[in-house]
Design a protein around this motif. Structure first.
Motif, PDB file in Angstrom:
ATOM      1  N   GLU A   1      19.961  17.295  62.383  1.00  0.00           N
ATOM      2  CA  GLU A   1      21.248  17.655  61.792  1.00  0.00           C
ATOM      3  C   GLU A   1      21.415  17.024  60.404  1.00  0.00           C
ATOM      4  O   GLU A   1      21.124  15.844  60.217  1.00  0.00           O
TER       5      GLU A   1
ATOM      6  N   THR B   1      22.365  21.343  52.758  1.00  0.00           N
ATOM      7  CA  THR B   1      21.528  22.421  53.291  1.00  0.00           C
ATOM      8  C   THR B   1      21.929  23.758  52.656  1.00  0.00           C
ATOM      9  O   THR B   1      22.961  23.857  51.988  1.00  0.00           O
TER      10      THR B   1
ATOM     11  N   ALA C   1      24.385  21.139  59.935  1.00  0.00           N
ATOM     12  CA  ALA C   1      23.432  22.229  60.095  1.00  0.00           C
ATOM     13  C   ALA C   1      22.093  21.655  60.521  1.00  0.00           C
ATOM     14  O   ALA C   1      21.735  20.553  60.115  1.00  0.00           O
TER      15      ALA C   1
ATOM     16  N   ARG D   1      29.003  27.630  56.171  1.00  0.00           N
ATOM     17  CA  ARG D   1      29.633  26.581  55.371  1.00  0.00           C
ATOM     18  C   ARG D   1      31.124  26.883  55.244  1.00  0.00           C
ATOM     19  O   ARG D   1      31.557  28.008  55.505  1.00  0.00           O
TER      20      ARG D   1
ATOM     21  N   PRO E   1      18.536  22.923  60.136  1.00  0.00           N
ATOM     22  CA  PRO E   1      17.623  23.957  59.623  1.00  0.00           C
ATOM     23  C   PRO E   1      16.346  23.997  60.444  1.00  0.00           C
ATOM     24  O   PRO E   1      15.906  22.975  60.971  1.00  0.00           O
TER      25      PRO E   1
ATOM     26  N   VAL F   1      26.246  19.858  55.958  1.00  0.00           N
ATOM     27  CA  VAL F   1      26.030  21.247  55.516  1.00  0.00           C
ATOM     28  C   VAL F   1      25.852  21.356  54.004  1.00  0.00           C
ATOM     29  O   VAL F   1      25.130  22.229  53.517  1.00  0.00           O
TER      30      VAL F   1
ATOM     31  N   ARG G   1      15.501  33.852  54.180  1.00  0.00           N
ATOM     32  CA  ARG G   1      16.398  32.723  53.915  1.00  0.00           C
ATOM     33  C   ARG G   1      16.520  32.424  52.435  1.00  0.00           C
ATOM     34  O   ARG G   1      17.470  31.802  51.999  1.00  0.00           O
TER      35      ARG G   1
ATOM     36  N   SER H   1      16.062  34.454  58.672  1.00  0.00           N
ATOM     37  CA  SER H   1      17.145  33.923  59.465  1.00  0.00           C
ATOM     38  C   SER H   1      16.997  34.305  60.917  1.00  0.00           C
ATOM     39  O   SER H   1      16.678  35.448  61.266  1.00  0.00           O
TER      40      SER H   1
ATOM     41  N   SER I   1      22.427  26.326  54.691  1.00  0.00           N
ATOM     42  CA  SER I   1      23.021  27.058  55.816  1.00  0.00           C
ATOM     43  C   SER I   1      24.150  27.984  55.351  1.00  0.00           C
ATOM     44  O   SER I   1      24.997  27.576  54.553  1.00  0.00           O
TER      45      SER I   1
END
Lengths: 158, 158
Positions: free
Chosen positions: B79, B85, B71, B90, B73, B82, B24, B155, B87
């Motif tokens: 939540e 984060t 997102a 996007r 994570p 985004v 990640r 991931s 993530s």
């Protein structure tokens, strides 16, 4: 390879109306305030962002109309490959800045320490997490000893 | 606002053939080696890059086929917006990684500490200069105390 197409998620309102005189590096521009308007359709993506002191802004340098594979930065006046410089005149004029996030009013991010021109399209916002960056065994190549000058420098017409 | 169109300057050859199992965060992937092929027309832009220990790679996460404004994570399962984060899902799947530059052979950059999938289009390369990043008065919002887990995480299919 296919071109990559992005849709701006927002726009920057800044005191810099054209390309000349913009700070070359965000970290040196402590006194400069600006706003990022995030377009309405993306507002739900901003939740929890207000807990962060700094954010990474990825933006399209829309005033850049030419590119070159060589750049001659003012702090040494020798030509370097553009990928070893921060010159905006690069094949894809993508800018990255870490800016201070002062506050968020709904879809408006109030920011400082900025180096972007007014009207700049914003492509992405990410949280700034310094511990994810490497800190050991750093070599700076031709920039070694020249970083201090970069911090306070502003763009000329070059 | 008009879409922004970029032409890839290169491509990544990495051991990660699909989206699942990719580290990640680049900084945690010290054992992973990869190559960036810079396309021939941009080779002159690479001069002097070999003096740098690390470079910033800006890339298009081409395997990402959907986006979400929220997102969750894995390191907290709540939540978040985004933009607060990392993530990949996007609105514009732009990735930024600081990777270690081991060597350059003509138009091939040998790199390590990477978190990109095989075949990833590269949009830009910039020198990594840690002194240009802010280090004071950093607040990490919901990520506070969770960064260590991010470094070593890979991931999943989410």
């Amino acid at each position: 390879m296919n071109p990559v197409i992005y849709k701006p998620i927002g726009v920057i309102y800044s005191p810099f109306k054209n390309r000349v005189g913009i700070p070359r590096q965000a970290v040196g521009a402590t006194e400069v305030s600006a706003k990022i308007e995030i377009f309405g359709e993306y507002i739900d993506g901003l939740s929890d962002l207000d807990g962060f002191s700094h954010v990474i802004v990825i933006f399209h340098m829309h005033l850049i109309e030419r590119s070159s594979l060589k750049a001659s930065p003012p702090w040494d006046n020798k030509e370097h490959g553009v990928f070893s410089t921060c010159s905006p005149f690069r094949p894809n004029p993508i800018g990255i800045s870490v800016v201070r996030l002062e506050s968020i009013d709904r879809n408006i991010l109030n920011i400082s320490c900025i180096d972007m021109a007014d009207g700049t399209p914003v492509l992405d916002i990410k949280p700034y997490v310094p511990d994810l960056n490497p800190t050991k065994d750093i070599r700076l190549g031709w920039l070694n000893g020249r970083v201090k000058g970069m911090n306070k420098s502003k763009s000329g017409d070059r």
